[in-house]
Motif scaffolding. Structure first.
Motif, PDB file in Angstrom:
ATOM      1  N   GLY A   1       0.715  -1.127  -0.351  1.00  0.00           N
ATOM      2  CA  GLY A   1      -0.100   0.057  -0.344  1.00  0.00           C
ATOM      3  C   GLY A   1       0.573   1.512   0.412  1.00  0.00           C
ATOM      4  O   GLY A   1       0.412   2.204  -1.119  1.00  0.00           O
ATOM      5  N   ILE A   2       2.050   0.817   1.062  1.00  0.00           N
ATOM      6  CA  ILE A   2       2.876   2.602   0.757  1.00  0.00           C
ATOM      7  C   ILE A   2       3.612   2.364  -0.785  1.00  0.00           C
ATOM      8  O   ILE A   2       3.973   3.786  -1.285  1.00  0.00           O
ATOM      9  CB  ILE A   2       4.079   2.240   2.177  1.00  0.00           C
TER      10      ILE A   2
ATOM     11  N   GLY B   1       2.248  16.724  -0.358  1.00  0.00           N
ATOM     12  CA  GLY B   1       3.041  15.505   0.326  1.00  0.00           C
ATOM     13  C   GLY B   1       2.498  16.021   2.093  1.00  0.00           C
ATOM     14  O   GLY B   1       2.774  14.390   2.056  1.00  0.00           O
ATOM     15  N   VAL B   2       2.575  16.535   2.492  1.00  0.00           N
ATOM     16  CA  VAL B   2       1.572  16.438   4.100  1.00  0.00           C
ATOM     17  C   VAL B   2       0.976  15.665   4.086  1.00  0.00           C
ATOM     18  O   VAL B   2       0.218  15.272   4.645  1.00  0.00           O
ATOM     19  CB  VAL B   2       1.045  17.650   4.752  1.00  0.00           C
ATOM     20  N   ALA B   3      -0.187  16.060   2.767  1.00  0.00           N
ATOM     21  CA  ALA B   3      -1.600  15.192   2.572  1.00  0.00           C
ATOM     22  C   ALA B   3      -1.646  13.639   2.007  1.00  0.00           C
ATOM     23  O   ALA B   3      -2.260  12.803   2.821  1.00  0.00           O
ATOM     24  CB  ALA B   3      -2.220  15.628   1.538  1.00  0.00           C
ATOM     25  N   MET B   4      -0.716  13.312   1.641  1.00  0.00           N
ATOM     26  CA  MET B   4      -0.039  12.101   1.080  1.00  0.00           C
ATOM     27  C   MET B   4       0.548  11.516   2.559  1.00  0.00           C
ATOM     28  O   MET B   4       0.336  10.024   2.767  1.00  0.00           O
ATOM     29  CB  MET B   4       1.041  12.158   0.291  1.00  0.00           C
TER      30      MET B   4
ATOM     31  N   LEU C   1      -0.730   7.299   6.435  1.00  0.00           N
ATOM     32  CA  LEU C   1      -0.726   6.978   7.631  1.00  0.00           C
ATOM     33  C   LEU C   1      -2.768   6.639   7.978  1.00  0.00           C
ATOM     34  O   LEU C   1      -2.304   4.566   8.733  1.00  0.00           O
ATOM     35  CB  LEU C   1      -0.491   7.506   9.250  1.00  0.00           C
ATOM     36  N   LEU C   2      -3.451   6.706   7.635  1.00  0.00           N
ATOM     37  CA  LEU C   2      -4.623   5.978   7.679  1.00  0.00           C
ATOM     38  C   LEU C   2      -5.318   4.866   7.171  1.00  0.00           C
ATOM     39  O   LEU C   2      -5.669   4.101   7.906  1.00  0.00           O
ATOM     40  CB  LEU C   2      -5.368   7.399   7.020  1.00  0.00           C
ATOM     41  N   PHE C   3      -4.677   5.031   6.162  1.00  0.00           N
ATOM     42  CA  PHE C   3      -4.186   3.176   5.375  1.00  0.00           C
ATOM     43  C   PHE C   3      -3.566   2.326   6.227  1.00  0.00           C
ATOM     44  O   PHE C   3      -4.307   1.590   6.764  1.00  0.00           O
ATOM     45  CB  PHE C   3      -3.515   3.757   3.727  1.00  0.00           C
ATOM     46  N   ALA C   4      -2.232   2.707   6.797  1.00  0.00           N
ATOM     47  CA  ALA C   4      -1.387   1.710   7.346  1.00  0.00           C
ATOM     48  C   ALA C   4      -2.292   1.350   8.313  1.00  0.00           C
ATOM     49  O   ALA C   4      -2.750   0.161   9.070  1.00  0.00           O
ATOM     50  CB  ALA C   4      -0.277   2.292   7.812  1.00  0.00           C
ATOM     51  N   VAL C   5      -3.040   2.619   9.886  1.00  0.00           N
ATOM     52  CA  VAL C   5      -3.234   2.306  10.421  1.00  0.00           C
ATOM     53  C   VAL C   5      -4.984   1.258  10.222  1.00  0.00           C
ATOM     54  O   VAL C   5      -5.214   0.586  10.874  1.00  0.00           O
ATOM     55  CB  VAL C   5      -4.358   3.017  11.238  1.00  0.00           C
TER      56      VAL C   5
END
Length: 304
Positions: free
Chosen positions: A231-232, A279-282, A287-291
């Motif tokens: 995903g990353i 970049g901050v938005a990504m 982080l949301l995806f990983a969590v």
């Protein structure tokens, strides 16, 4: 005694933690600050603009199109790559016929297959992008030439067709990544005791049942980790898009991803502050995806 032990632990952790804070956390903090400025990236001057870049981002159709392409990658890339990786790893480790003194074995030539599958990981992403760019060449590329060789007239412009270009990028990313997961899942499967497979085979289970009832649950933690890692990677895609596609990012933005749009804004149009806000938005999206992935894919650990 306890106080002395704590000082001993702190003495070992102080340097690594300090390095991590300076070289990892602090650049993130700086990026958040710079995303709220109109910095061009070329001059030392920068004026604070608050959330202006983020408001612009919310109304930028190119950003949302790029983000949509990343979302497609986020869904398709892990799904295809992990499925192929699991299938190949299972066949290499468990899917073969019984041999002398071996109840559980992989297909013949399994060691060679591992090397072949892993080979793309040895190549740099630059080499892969250039190689596949040549393969997709509509005039003398290997893909169209191969189709013509088997009697299928083909002059398809793979990377110039908006309907095909993103699919071509995904295919290359799958080819690049699948070998790593074959090796990763093979390592997980080799840790499963042979006695478990032998007991299931004695009960008359076929390969399908063996995979879904034994192998899949026992390597679930490995699959979960692989999903997050892929995903990353799917939230990136910059190098392949920048080197391999027409435009690059084309045709007509059909392969533009957020990291490429960030680079284009910051370095080609002198809008570093705006690019950093992407970049901050990504960072937040990743982080949301990983969590969420770790949260909703959590299951009871199976010991063996």
């Amino acid at each position: 005694m306890r106080h002395g032990r704590n000082r001993f632990i702190v003495s070992f952790l102080a340097a690594p933690v300090a390095i991590y804070l300076i070289f990892v956390i602090w650049p993130y903090v700086q990026a958040i600050g710079l995303s709220m400025t109109d910095w061009s990236g070329l001059t030392p001057t920068q004026d604070f603009t608050g959330f202006a870049n983020y408001i612009r981002l919310a109304h930028d159709p190119v950003f949302w199109l790029s983000l949509w392409h990343n979302v497609i990658l986020l869904i398709v890339l892990p799904l295809i790559t992990l499925t192929l990786g699991l299938f190949f790893a299972f066949m290499i480790n468990v899917g073969g016929r019984k041999r002398k003194n071996q109840t559980v074995a992989g297909v013949r030539g399994s060691k060679l297959y591992q090397v072949v599958y892993f080979f793309p990981q040895v190549l740099s992403i630059t080499v892969i992008a250039v190689l596949w760019g040549a393969i997709y060449n509509p005039n003398n590329g290997a893909l169209n030439s191969g189709l013509r060789a088997i009697g299928i007239p083909s002059t398809i412009s793979w990377l110039s067709d908006p309907k095909l270009a993103l699919g071509c990028v995904i295919a290359v990313m799958v080819w690049w990544q699948v070998g790593f997961y074959v090796v990763l899942f093979s390592a997980g499967m080799s840790a499963i005791p042979d006695e478990i497979y032998e007991a299931v085979l004695l009960d008359g289970a076929n390969r399908f049942t063996t995979f879904f009832k034994i192998t899949f649950p026992l390597i679930w933690d490995t699959i979960q980790t692989g999903w997050v890692y892929l995903g990353i990677i799917a939230m990136d895609g910059f190098a392949i898009v920048q080197i391999m596609t027409n435009g690059p990012g084309g045709p007509d933005g059909a392969t533009t991803v957020v990291p490429f749009y960030l680079w284009d804004s910051a370095f080609n149009h002198g809008q570093a502050g705006y690019g950093i806000s992407m970049g901050v938005a990504m960072l937040i999206v990743t982080l949301l995806f990983a969590v969420l992935t770790l949260r909703f894919s959590r299951r009871e650990r199976i010991e063996f």
